[in-house]
Design an enzyme around this catalytic site. Sequence first.
Site, short mmCIF file in Angstrom:
data_model
loop_
_atom_site.label_atom_id
_atom_site.label_comp_id
_atom_site.label_asym_id
_atom_site.label_seq_id
_atom_site.Cartn_x
_atom_site.Cartn_y
_atom_site.Cartn_z
N ASP A 267 -10.49 3.31 4.62
CA ASP A 267 -10.44 2.08 4.31
C ASP A 267 -12.14 1.53 4.37
O ASP A 267 -12.30 0.39 4.26
CB ASP A 267 -9.74 1.44 5.31
CG ASP A 267 -9.41 -0.20 4.98
OD1 ASP A 267 -9.36 -0.37 3.93
OD2 ASP A 267 -9.27 -0.90 6.00
N GLN B 268 -4.12 -1.58 9.79
CA GLN B 268 -4.11 -2.99 9.16
C GLN B 268 -4.51 -4.24 9.94
O GLN B 268 -4.25 -4.07 11.23
CB GLN B 268 -2.51 -3.14 8.82
CG GLN B 268 -2.22 -4.33 8.13
CD GLN B 268 -3.03 -4.56 6.74
OE1 GLN B 268 -2.83 -3.62 6.07
NE2 GLN B 268 -3.75 -5.48 6.57
N LYS C 7 0.60 -1.00 -0.01
CA LYS C 7 -0.01 0.02 0.00
C LYS C 7 0.66 1.45 -0.18
O LYS C 7 0.62 2.27 -0.59
CB LYS C 7 -1.07 -0.27 1.13
CG LYS C 7 -1.95 -1.00 1.24
CD LYS C 7 -2.74 -1.44 2.53
CE LYS C 7 -3.66 -2.45 2.40
NZ LYS C 7 -4.64 -3.02 3.71
#
Length: 293
Positions: free
Chosen positions: A120, A97, A53
Amino acid sequence: MTARLIKGREIAQAIRDELKAEVAALRQRGVAPGLAFVLIGDDPASVSYVKSKGQGCAEIGVDTETFRLPSDVPASEVLALIDRLNRDPKWRGILIQKPFPPHIDEPTLDLAVDPAKDVDGQSPVNLGRLFRGEPTYPPATPAGVVELLRRIGESPEGRHVVICGRSNLVGKPLAGLLMQKAPGANATVTVCHTGTRDLAYFTRQADILVAAMGRAGAITADMVKDGAVVIDVGNNAVPDATKKSGYRLVGDVDFDAVAAKASWITPVPGGVGPMTVTMLLANTVRAAKGGVG
């Protein structure tokens, strides 16, 4: 019939080129997009995902920083870090994450991230907005599936989409996106799962079939209608002695057999996977441009 290949890598790269131009224009206006990563522990897969990412951000010109915390970090310290990132204008987006260590409560962290920075798409606020049809940051993988369909000219409008899988990351939000009364949606959506009886009865009705089950080869040719569009979200490692790693990646679909019946199909790897990071980047750029209101 031989299915046409949905080339996720090529589509993702085209989107990244567009985003790179948008970021350059933002920087000319004095706006520097930034995405903060929070990584708890040293799980190899999570470290790899964050690295990937970060590389995507660098490619399009987004600033990044990874805030690494030990696996035994108290939840209070994680929440304090999230609060600091929420208040720091340098970061237009925040990504925590997953997965987390067992002592960290996932819903608590999802709720702690400012919805305006939740690129996200995991905040309950943003997921609620998604199902209400309001502007939001959609989770990256479902957004990638929708974008793939758009880019190959296979609109779900008026068609029957069958989604195999009901996870909070893919199945549920994808259903929410596709059922909206909006361009590129307006589908009739059926969600199947482990409690579904006679799965093949439903999959054979699908104009667009999405496999997001996490089981290698679960969708076989006899389960697919001739001419269906097949989107394989699966990413499963299976033993392969011919590979240096000792395994190869396959999807949830029996690719060769299903490709003989479908009109379009995504490969694994190289289909949906490249779109996931790319749509995260798109959400970050959107946040830098002013967010979702």
